[in-house]
Enzyme design. Sequence first.
Site, PDB file in Angstrom:
ATOM      1  N   ASP A   1      18.025  -1.436  -4.295  1.00 33.39           N
ATOM      2  CA  ASP A   1      17.389  -0.318  -5.003  1.00 33.39           C
ATOM      3  C   ASP A   1      17.023  -0.765  -6.423  1.00 33.39           C
ATOM      4  O   ASP A   1      17.811  -1.426  -7.109  1.00 33.39           O
ATOM      5  CB  ASP A   1      18.330   0.894  -5.045  1.00 33.39           C
ATOM      6  CG  ASP A   1      17.578   2.168  -5.397  1.00 33.39           C
ATOM      7  OD1 ASP A   1      17.440   3.044  -4.525  1.00 33.39           O
ATOM      8  OD2 ASP A   1      17.115   2.295  -6.562  1.00 33.39           O
ATOM      9  N   ILE A   2      15.846  -0.370  -6.851  1.00 32.52           N
ATOM     10  CA  ILE A   2      15.336  -0.775  -8.167  1.00 32.52           C
ATOM     11  C   ILE A   2      16.110  -0.088  -9.311  1.00 32.52           C
ATOM     12  O   ILE A   2      16.122  -0.575 -10.444  1.00 32.52           O
ATOM     13  CB  ILE A   2      13.822  -0.457  -8.243  1.00 32.52           C
ATOM     14  CG1 ILE A   2      13.108  -1.355  -9.226  1.00 32.52           C
ATOM     15  CG2 ILE A   2      13.554   1.008  -8.530  1.00 32.52           C
ATOM     16  CD1 ILE A   2      11.587  -1.297  -9.109  1.00 32.52           C
TER      17      ILE A   2
ATOM     18  N   HIS B   1      20.353   5.143   1.932  1.00 30.28           N
ATOM     19  CA  HIS B   1      20.989   4.507   0.784  1.00 30.28           C
ATOM     20  C   HIS B   1      22.388   4.064   1.214  1.00 30.28           C
ATOM     21  O   HIS B   1      23.180   4.890   1.687  1.00 30.28           O
ATOM     22  CB  HIS B   1      21.180   5.501  -0.367  1.00 30.28           C
ATOM     23  CG  HIS B   1      19.917   6.076  -0.930  1.00 30.28           C
ATOM     24  ND1 HIS B   1      19.425   5.721  -2.171  1.00 30.28           N
ATOM     25  CD2 HIS B   1      19.053   7.002  -0.448  1.00 30.28           C
ATOM     26  CE1 HIS B   1      18.315   6.408  -2.425  1.00 30.28           C
ATOM     27  NE2 HIS B   1      18.070   7.193  -1.391  1.00 30.28           N
TER      28      HIS B   1
ATOM     29  N   VAL C   1      10.769   9.297  -2.173  1.00 27.05           N
ATOM     30  CA  VAL C   1       9.865   8.451  -1.393  1.00 27.05           C
ATOM     31  C   VAL C   1       9.831   8.988   0.034  1.00 27.05           C
ATOM     32  O   VAL C   1      10.867   9.023   0.722  1.00 27.05           O
ATOM     33  CB  VAL C   1      10.321   6.976  -1.420  1.00 27.05           C
ATOM     34  CG1 VAL C   1       9.377   6.127  -0.573  1.00 27.05           C
ATOM     35  CG2 VAL C   1      10.381   6.449  -2.852  1.00 27.05           C
TER      36      VAL C   1
ATOM     37  N   HIS D   1      14.631   6.296   4.378  1.00 28.40           N
ATOM     38  CA  HIS D   1      15.441   5.168   3.927  1.00 28.40           C
ATOM     39  C   HIS D   1      16.865   5.672   3.757  1.00 28.40           C
ATOM     40  O   HIS D   1      17.093   6.773   3.268  1.00 28.40           O
ATOM     41  CB  HIS D   1      14.901   4.610   2.604  1.00 28.40           C
ATOM     42  CG  HIS D   1      14.674   5.656   1.563  1.00 28.40           C
ATOM     43  ND1 HIS D   1      13.562   6.478   1.572  1.00 28.40           N
ATOM     44  CD2 HIS D   1      15.434   6.047   0.507  1.00 28.40           C
ATOM     45  CE1 HIS D   1      13.641   7.319   0.560  1.00 28.40           C
ATOM     46  NE2 HIS D   1      14.774   7.092  -0.100  1.00 28.40           N
TER      47      HIS D   1
END
Length: 114
Positions: free
Chosen positions: A30-31, A102, A96, A100
């Site tokens: 993750d960014i 996490h 987003v 996805h």
Amino acid sequence: MENCIFCKIVKREIPGKIVYEDNEIIAIEDINPQAKIHILIIPKKHISTILDITEDDSSLIFKIHKIINKLAKDTGCSENGFRVVLNCNKDGGQAVYHIHYHLIGGRKMDWPPG
Ligand code: AMP
Ligand code: ZN
């Protein structure tokens, strides 16, 4: 899907720190990590939200869970524990719209979540 950042990462149109990849799934760091370990497990197929998952995705979803287990073990957080989060829509905090999971670990989590 056009203008989807995770589709773009899958197609290498934008960079991502890839920690796992196979023919159906990609996992990236993750960014904006919320813990020491924060990995996103992403199906290559564009599925907008958990509400859009169908019976045809059964084996894909199972495979995602297997990869989460592998990554939790590989990153060393399986024994102490970790959290898996899939946000959905506005109130769920989804930013987003390409599903996805996490995988968050490396610290004690609070409950209830914010
Ligand atoms: P969500 O709010 O569940 O939709 O989560 C979106 C997550 O994607 C957030 O944790 C972001 O930090 C992360 N994110 C957004 N853009 C990128 C990117 N280019 N590379 C890696 N992670 C990203
Ligand atoms: Zn997408």
